[in-house]
Design a protein around this motif. Sequence first.
Motif, PDB file in Angstrom:
ATOM      1  N   GLU A 105       0.833  -1.128  -0.004  1.00  0.00           N
ATOM      2  CA  GLU A 105       0.044   0.187   0.077  1.00  0.00           C
ATOM      3  C   GLU A 105       0.827   1.411   0.047  1.00  0.00           C
ATOM      4  O   GLU A 105       0.367   2.388  -0.330  1.00  0.00           O
ATOM      5  CB  GLU A 105      -0.932   0.026   1.202  1.00  0.00           C
ATOM      6  CG  GLU A 105      -2.069  -1.055   1.053  1.00  0.00           C
ATOM      7  CD  GLU A 105      -2.838  -1.101   2.494  1.00  0.00           C
ATOM      8  OE1 GLU A 105      -2.772  -0.327   3.152  1.00  0.00           O
ATOM      9  OE2 GLU A 105      -3.899  -2.257   2.479  1.00  0.00           O
ATOM     10  N   GLU A 106       2.081   1.425   0.582  1.00  0.00           N
ATOM     11  CA  GLU A 106       2.957   2.215   0.504  1.00  0.00           C
ATOM     12  C   GLU A 106       4.416   1.773   0.325  1.00  0.00           C
ATOM     13  O   GLU A 106       4.697   0.636   0.548  1.00  0.00           O
ATOM     14  CB  GLU A 106       2.840   3.219   1.727  1.00  0.00           C
ATOM     15  CG  GLU A 106       3.192   2.448   2.846  1.00  0.00           C
ATOM     16  CD  GLU A 106       3.168   3.378   4.193  1.00  0.00           C
ATOM     17  OE1 GLU A 106       2.953   4.731   3.885  1.00  0.00           O
ATOM     18  OE2 GLU A 106       3.349   2.850   5.430  1.00  0.00           O
ATOM     19  N   GLY A 107       5.496   2.677   0.248  1.00  0.00           N
ATOM     20  CA  GLY A 107       6.677   2.238   0.099  1.00  0.00           C
ATOM     21  C   GLY A 107       6.866   1.624  -1.341  1.00  0.00           C
ATOM     22  O   GLY A 107       6.359   1.818  -2.406  1.00  0.00           O
ATOM     23  N   PHE A 108       7.826   0.724  -1.399  1.00  0.00           N
ATOM     24  CA  PHE A 108       8.290  -0.206  -2.523  1.00  0.00           C
ATOM     25  C   PHE A 108       9.079  -1.303  -2.327  1.00  0.00           C
ATOM     26  O   PHE A 108       9.424  -1.663  -1.277  1.00  0.00           O
ATOM     27  CB  PHE A 108       9.101   0.598  -3.747  1.00  0.00           C
ATOM     28  CG  PHE A 108      10.215   1.206  -3.032  1.00  0.00           C
ATOM     29  CD1 PHE A 108      11.499   0.644  -3.237  1.00  0.00           C
ATOM     30  CD2 PHE A 108      10.211   2.487  -2.144  1.00  0.00           C
ATOM     31  CE1 PHE A 108      12.547   1.024  -2.623  1.00  0.00           C
ATOM     32  CE2 PHE A 108      11.403   3.223  -1.739  1.00  0.00           C
ATOM     33  CZ  PHE A 108      12.571   2.359  -1.929  1.00  0.00           C
ATOM     34  N   ILE A 109       9.017  -2.255  -3.329  1.00  0.00           N
ATOM     35  CA  ILE A 109       9.627  -3.594  -3.389  1.00  0.00           C
ATOM     36  C   ILE A 109      10.930  -3.360  -4.371  1.00  0.00           C
ATOM     37  O   ILE A 109      10.348  -2.876  -5.359  1.00  0.00           O
ATOM     38  CB  ILE A 109       8.735  -4.672  -3.822  1.00  0.00           C
ATOM     39  CG1 ILE A 109       7.556  -4.702  -2.875  1.00  0.00           C
ATOM     40  CG2 ILE A 109       9.498  -5.830  -3.949  1.00  0.00           C
ATOM     41  CD1 ILE A 109       7.795  -5.033  -1.589  1.00  0.00           C
ATOM     42  N   VAL A 110      11.883  -3.851  -4.024  1.00  0.00           N
ATOM     43  CA  VAL A 110      13.121  -3.926  -5.025  1.00  0.00           C
ATOM     44  C   VAL A 110      13.488  -5.482  -5.424  1.00  0.00           C
ATOM     45  O   VAL A 110      13.404  -6.167  -4.304  1.00  0.00           O
ATOM     46  CB  VAL A 110      14.369  -3.154  -4.491  1.00  0.00           C
ATOM     47  CG1 VAL A 110      15.345  -3.372  -5.559  1.00  0.00           C
ATOM     48  CG2 VAL A 110      14.118  -1.808  -4.395  1.00  0.00           C
ATOM     49  N   ILE A 111      13.374  -5.741  -6.593  1.00  0.00           N
ATOM     50  CA  ILE A 111      13.685  -7.342  -6.836  1.00  0.00           C
ATOM     51  C   ILE A 111      15.065  -7.175  -7.555  1.00  0.00           C
ATOM     52  O   ILE A 111      15.467  -6.193  -8.443  1.00  0.00           O
ATOM     53  CB  ILE A 111      12.713  -7.937  -7.687  1.00  0.00           C
ATOM     54  CG1 ILE A 111      11.464  -7.789  -7.114  1.00  0.00           C
ATOM     55  CG2 ILE A 111      13.145  -9.156  -8.154  1.00  0.00           C
ATOM     56  CD1 ILE A 111      10.269  -8.229  -8.047  1.00  0.00           C
ATOM     57  N   ARG A 112      16.182  -7.653  -6.930  1.00  0.00           N
ATOM     58  CA  ARG A 112      17.589  -7.685  -7.470  1.00  0.00           C
ATOM     59  C   ARG A 112      18.052  -9.264  -7.963  1.00  0.00           C
ATOM     60  O   ARG A 112      17.671  -9.977  -7.405  1.00  0.00           O
ATOM     61  CB  ARG A 112      18.461  -7.199  -6.420  1.00  0.00           C
ATOM     62  CG  ARG A 112      18.201  -5.851  -6.067  1.00  0.00           C
ATOM     63  CD  ARG A 112      19.202  -5.610  -4.937  1.00  0.00           C
ATOM     64  NE  ARG A 112      19.174  -3.970  -4.492  1.00  0.00           N
ATOM     65  CZ  ARG A 112      19.089  -3.538  -3.117  1.00  0.00           C
ATOM     66  NH1 ARG A 112      19.395  -4.551  -2.298  1.00  0.00           N
ATOM     67  NH2 ARG A 112      18.804  -2.619  -2.916  1.00  0.00           N
ATOM     68  N   LYS A 113      18.694  -8.938  -9.103  1.00  0.00           N
ATOM     69  CA  LYS A 113      19.639 -10.284  -9.635  1.00  0.00           C
ATOM     70  C   LYS A 113      20.864 -10.325  -9.242  1.00  0.00           C
ATOM     71  O   LYS A 113      21.489  -9.398  -9.698  1.00  0.00           O
ATOM     72  CB  LYS A 113      19.018 -10.320 -10.864  1.00  0.00           C
ATOM     73  CG  LYS A 113      19.810 -11.707 -11.690  1.00  0.00           C
ATOM     74  CD  LYS A 113      19.446 -11.712 -13.181  1.00  0.00           C
ATOM     75  CE  LYS A 113      20.203 -12.982 -13.629  1.00  0.00           C
ATOM     76  NZ  LYS A 113      19.722 -13.166 -15.152  1.00  0.00           N
ATOM     77  N   SER A 114      21.264 -11.214  -8.653  1.00  0.00           N
ATOM     78  CA  SER A 114      22.993 -11.385  -8.232  1.00  0.00           C
ATOM     79  C   SER A 114      23.648 -11.216  -9.902  1.00  0.00           C
ATOM     80  O   SER A 114      23.175 -12.008 -10.918  1.00  0.00           O
ATOM     81  CB  SER A 114      23.324 -12.406  -7.796  1.00  0.00           C
ATOM     82  OG  SER A 114      22.723 -12.674  -6.420  1.00  0.00           O
ATOM     83  N   ILE A 115      24.768 -10.630 -10.136  1.00  0.00           N
ATOM     84  CA  ILE A 115      25.562 -10.588 -11.173  1.00  0.00           C
ATOM     85  C   ILE A 115      26.518 -11.749 -10.984  1.00  0.00           C
ATOM     86  O   ILE A 115      27.324 -11.808 -10.359  1.00  0.00           O
ATOM     87  CB  ILE A 115      26.140  -9.205 -11.260  1.00  0.00           C
ATOM     88  CG1 ILE A 115      25.057  -8.232 -11.539  1.00  0.00           C
ATOM     89  CG2 ILE A 115      26.967  -9.267 -12.616  1.00  0.00           C
ATOM     90  CD1 ILE A 115      25.430  -6.743 -11.583  1.00  0.00           C
TER      91      ILE A 115
END
Length: 115
Positions: A105-115
């Motif tokens: 509902e607020e803020g955000f999600i970050v999805i990261r892929k390892s390099i």
Amino acid sequence: MIEICKLTKRRVDPTSPDLPEKYKQVKIFSMAVGHGVGTVDFMECIKKISEEEYLKVVDDCGEYAQFKLGNLTKYFEIEVFPEHAQLLVPEMPDCYLKTLFSSLEEGFIVIRKSI
């Protein structure tokens, strides 16, 4: 490996007289490198999933979700804000990410892929 990170604490005011010492150090460092500090957000890794599991979810999604979530392979990091989540949820299969996005509902999600 894919990391799912969520905004866990928001808006630590750097001008507050009650600012904890460790945050004062962040402020001092950022001033030393020539950047001011506005509000400070803190992300926390809340889950890790395999790339194969993530790609399976993406493959089972609708067109917008495949585009948005599929950009991870191109950019190695994507942000999902509530307005994105509202569009993603109806196009996703039942999975951890759908449940997570449903409650955003607020803020955000970050999805990261390892390099």
